[in-house]
Write a protein that holds these residues in place. Structure first.
Motif, short mmCIF file in Angstrom:
data_model
loop_
_atom_site.label_atom_id
_atom_site.label_comp_id
_atom_site.label_asym_id
_atom_site.label_seq_id
_atom_site.Cartn_x
_atom_site.Cartn_y
_atom_site.Cartn_z
N PRO A 2 0.78 -1.24 0.00
CA PRO A 2 0.00 0.00 0.00
C PRO A 2 0.81 1.28 0.00
CG PRO A 2 -0.09 -1.07 2.15
CD PRO A 2 0.56 -2.04 1.23
N SER A 3 1.96 1.33 0.69
CA SER A 3 2.69 2.58 0.82
C SER A 3 4.20 2.31 0.78
CB SER A 3 2.33 3.29 2.13
OG SER A 3 3.08 4.48 2.29
N TYR A 4 4.83 2.66 -0.36
CA TYR A 4 6.26 2.44 -0.47
C TYR A 4 6.85 3.38 -1.52
CZ TYR A 4 5.56 -0.17 -4.86
OH TYR A 4 5.24 -0.53 -6.13
N GLU A 5 8.16 3.57 -1.45
CA GLU A 5 8.88 4.29 -2.48
C GLU A 5 10.11 3.50 -2.87
OE1 GLU A 5 10.82 7.94 -1.50
OE2 GLU A 5 11.30 7.34 0.56
N VAL A 6 10.57 3.69 -4.09
CA VAL A 6 11.74 3.00 -4.62
C VAL A 6 12.86 4.02 -4.76
CG1 VAL A 6 12.68 1.70 -6.56
CG2 VAL A 6 10.28 1.38 -5.88
N ILE A 7 14.00 3.72 -4.14
CA ILE A 7 15.16 4.60 -4.19
C ILE A 7 16.32 3.85 -4.83
CG2 ILE A 7 16.81 5.97 -2.86
CD1 ILE A 7 14.69 6.31 -0.72
N ILE A 8 16.66 4.22 -6.06
CA ILE A 8 17.80 3.63 -6.75
C ILE A 8 19.02 4.52 -6.48
CG2 ILE A 8 18.72 2.81 -8.95
CD1 ILE A 8 16.14 1.43 -8.13
N VAL A 9 20.11 3.93 -6.01
CA VAL A 9 21.33 4.68 -5.71
C VAL A 9 22.39 4.32 -6.74
CG1 VAL A 9 23.01 5.31 -3.96
CG2 VAL A 9 20.72 4.55 -3.26
N ASN A 10 22.60 5.22 -7.71
CA ASN A 10 23.64 5.02 -8.71
C ASN A 10 24.99 5.37 -8.08
OD1 ASN A 10 24.82 4.58 -11.33
ND2 ASN A 10 25.00 6.81 -11.49
N ASP A 11 25.76 4.34 -7.78
CA ASP A 11 27.01 4.52 -7.04
C ASP A 11 28.19 4.79 -7.97
OD1 ASP A 11 28.55 4.59 -4.63
OD2 ASP A 11 29.21 2.54 -5.01
N GLY A 12 28.09 5.90 -8.71
CA GLY A 12 29.19 6.28 -9.60
C GLY A 12 29.45 5.27 -10.69
N TYR A 19 17.03 12.52 -8.69
CA TYR A 19 16.15 12.57 -9.85
C TYR A 19 14.80 11.95 -9.51
CZ TYR A 19 20.42 13.61 -12.43
OH TYR A 19 21.59 14.18 -12.87
N GLY A 20 13.75 12.48 -10.13
CA GLY A 20 12.41 11.95 -9.94
C GLY A 20 11.55 12.23 -11.14
N ASN A 21 10.34 11.68 -11.12
CA ASN A 21 9.35 11.90 -12.17
C ASN A 21 8.16 12.62 -11.55
OD1 ASN A 21 7.11 11.58 -13.96
ND2 ASN A 21 8.13 9.86 -14.94
N PRO A 22 7.80 13.79 -12.06
CA PRO A 22 6.70 14.56 -11.47
C PRO A 22 5.38 13.80 -11.42
CG PRO A 22 7.93 15.89 -13.05
CD PRO A 22 8.42 14.49 -13.20
N THR A 23 5.20 12.83 -12.30
CA THR A 23 3.93 12.10 -12.34
C THR A 23 3.99 10.77 -11.57
OG1 THR A 23 4.51 10.94 -14.40
CG2 THR A 23 3.42 13.10 -14.59
N ASN A 24 5.15 10.44 -11.02
CA ASN A 24 5.29 9.18 -10.27
C ASN A 24 6.22 9.42 -9.08
OD1 ASN A 24 5.59 6.60 -9.28
ND2 ASN A 24 6.12 5.67 -11.24
N ASP A 25 5.64 9.73 -7.94
CA ASP A 25 6.46 10.05 -6.77
C ASP A 25 6.98 8.81 -6.06
OD1 ASP A 25 4.13 9.08 -5.71
OD2 ASP A 25 3.65 10.86 -4.51
N ARG A 26 6.74 7.62 -6.63
CA ARG A 26 7.24 6.39 -6.00
C ARG A 26 8.70 6.11 -6.36
NH1 ARG A 26 2.59 1.71 -5.66
NH2 ARG A 26 1.88 2.33 -3.59
N LEU A 27 9.23 6.74 -7.40
CA LEU A 27 10.59 6.45 -7.85
C LEU A 27 11.50 7.64 -7.62
CD1 LEU A 27 12.71 4.66 -9.25
CD2 LEU A 27 11.87 5.55 -11.44
#
Length: 477
Positions: free
Chosen positions: A93-103, A138-146
């Motif tokens: 029901p409630s989550y976000e995805v955080i991708i960490v690009n490590d260089g 970075y994010g997408n204005p229409t998808n606050d989950r990523l």
């Protein structure tokens, strides 16, 4: 007594004590694994029936705590899009995805920006844990989950710490950039946090081999066994590691490892112990040991659990060179963690963690590889020289091979009792054959790789090594 007689007597004494050490180590490992198999079988038999995903949603959707899924990504351009698609379609029901690009040195960041129409955004966060500088978010204005974090290279633990800082949820889940979660994995993994919120601080799930299975937009569409021998052997290894060992340790509340490929943690407790240890070769084992030590020192009741049903699919190495580097690194990580937390070893202050968990690490990871490789080399040599008799050689050989086959087949039986991801009779027959064959050469090769890891640990070699990916199969291709 002549000089030759003295030398002969000395060789017999050396052979005797080497044989005692090798056989004692082998016997202890045999007893440990047998106990794990029995406890895991008992735990599975006592577990309530596995609920359907729809029923879990009905029960927990309104009370499930928010989760941040943190994915450290370094040179993951082949798999990262499938991974993100998988995470964005989770049943939670409630989550976000955080991708960490490590260089990353490849196009990992560019692939993410193009695939999900990302743009640089502003986001405030606390600097609770140290990590290399963040270059942009970075994010997408229409998808606050990523959310995608672009930072300077600092290693896996450093990237995970950056993700923890940026996250806002009370729980976080860490998975590898080459991994895919099944849709209901988060819902199942969160169950202990919902049912026992005061005590549960970490939960691990099952890792399965994805090679040759088919995926479409982050979901598994067809489960197939790997066609290559090395990944097939790793299927058996992972069954042993998860459905036998970790289920057994979880049952007695002494789980020592939650895989870095898939684990859920309470954010506040992880920050309290300083997050993931920078530069660690075994950051997942290290964090769990830190949590155990911290909770024991403050004398707070807690649980660290393993649940078989949440499944994460990951790509396994397909070449000897890559697999060897991975296993040597795992061995370095185990030794590093054991000696870093050696004060817990057989220390009654830490209860079953010190008296059982750390003793297990000592037997299996510190003494085990050395004793087994010594046995491979010296026991046949002593028999050839006439120092040991044939009965001893046969007993040692039976211990090595018969016991290994028994444990591997037992793990396969547990798979059929619990997950049943391979319902096809042909697949089960292939797995049974692999469970037997892997004990003749593959297991011994693994121990030589572990010995290399021991040598690298002594030399303080902290190189990670390249882990090339082939990418997930897609049913849309």
């Amino acid at each position: 007594m002549t000089l030759d007689a003295d030398i002969t007597a000395f060789l017999f004494d050396v052979a005797f004590w080497v044989a005692v050490i090798v056989m004692t180590s082998g016997l202890l490992q045999t007893l440990v694994y047998l106990a794990q198999l029995l406890v895991a079988t008992y735990a599975l038999m006592r577990r309530p029936p596995v609920a359907r995903s729809s029923l879990l949603w009905h029960r927990f959707a309104d009370v499930a705590p928010p989760i941040a899924i943190i994915v450290p990504a370094y040179n993951e351009q082949l798999n990262v899009t499938e991974t993100v698609h998988s995470l964005l379609s989770m049943e939670y029901p409630s989550y976000e995805v955080i991708i960490v690009n490590d260089g990353s040195r490849d196009r990992t960041l560019e692939v993410l920006i193009e695939a999900f129409q990302l743009r640089q955004v502003s986001r405030s966060y606390e600097e609770s844990l140290e990590h290399q500088p963040i270059r942009g978010i970075y994010g997408n204005p229409t998808n606050d989950r990523l959310t995608v974090i672009d930072k300077e290279n600092g290693g896996k633990a450093d990237a995970q710490n950056a993700g923890i800082n940026v996250s806002r949820a009370p729980l976080f889940c860490v998975i590898d950039g080459d991994s895919i979660l099944e849709n209901d994995a988060l819902l199942r993994a969160s169950q202990p946090f919902i049912e026992d919120p005061e005590r549960t601080i970490a939960v691990g799930g099952t890792i399965r081999i994805a090679n040759n299975s088919t995926f479409e937009r982050g979901s598994v569409t067809e489960v197939r066994l790997p066609t290559r021998l090395l990944p097939l052997f790793q299927v058996i290894e992972y069954l042993r590691a998860f459905l036998m060992a970790r289920l057994a340790w979880s049952r007695i509340n002494a789980l020592m490892l939650i895989s870095g490929a898939f684990g859920v943690f309470r954010r506040g407790d992880v920050i309290a112990v300083g997050g993931f240890t920078q530069g660690s070769m075994g950051e997942d084992l290290d964090l769990v040991l830190k949590l155990h030590r911290h909770m024991r020192q403050i004398r707070k009741d807690y649980r660290i659990e393993f649940i078989p049903e949440p499944v994460c699919w990951t790509e396994a190495p397909e070449t000897l060179a890559v697999l060897g580097r991975q296993r040597s690194r795992w061995q370095r990580g185990a030794l590093e963690c054991f000696f870093r937390y050696r004060g817990m070893f057989m220390n009654p202050r830490y209860g079953r963690i010190g008296l059982l968990g750390m003793v297990h690490v000592f037997i299996v990871d510190v003494v085990g590889p050395v004793a087994e490789v010594l046995g491979y080399i010296l026991i046949p040599l002593f028999w050839y020289l006439g120092i040991l008799n044939l009965d001893f050689l046969l007993a040692y050989t039976a211990l090595v091979f018969v016991y290994g086959i028994f444990v591997s087949v037992g793990s396969l039986v547990l798979e059929e009792m619990e997950l049943r991801r391979f319902p096809n009779a042909r697949d089960l027959a292939i797995l049974l054959l692999a469970a037997i064959v892997e004990n003749f050469g593959y297991r011994q090769l693994n121990n030589f790789w572990r010995i290399r890891g021991c040598w690298q640990f002594l030399r303080q070699d902290n190189s990670w090594g390249e882990m090339p990916r082939t990418g997930f199969n897609s049913s849309s291709n």
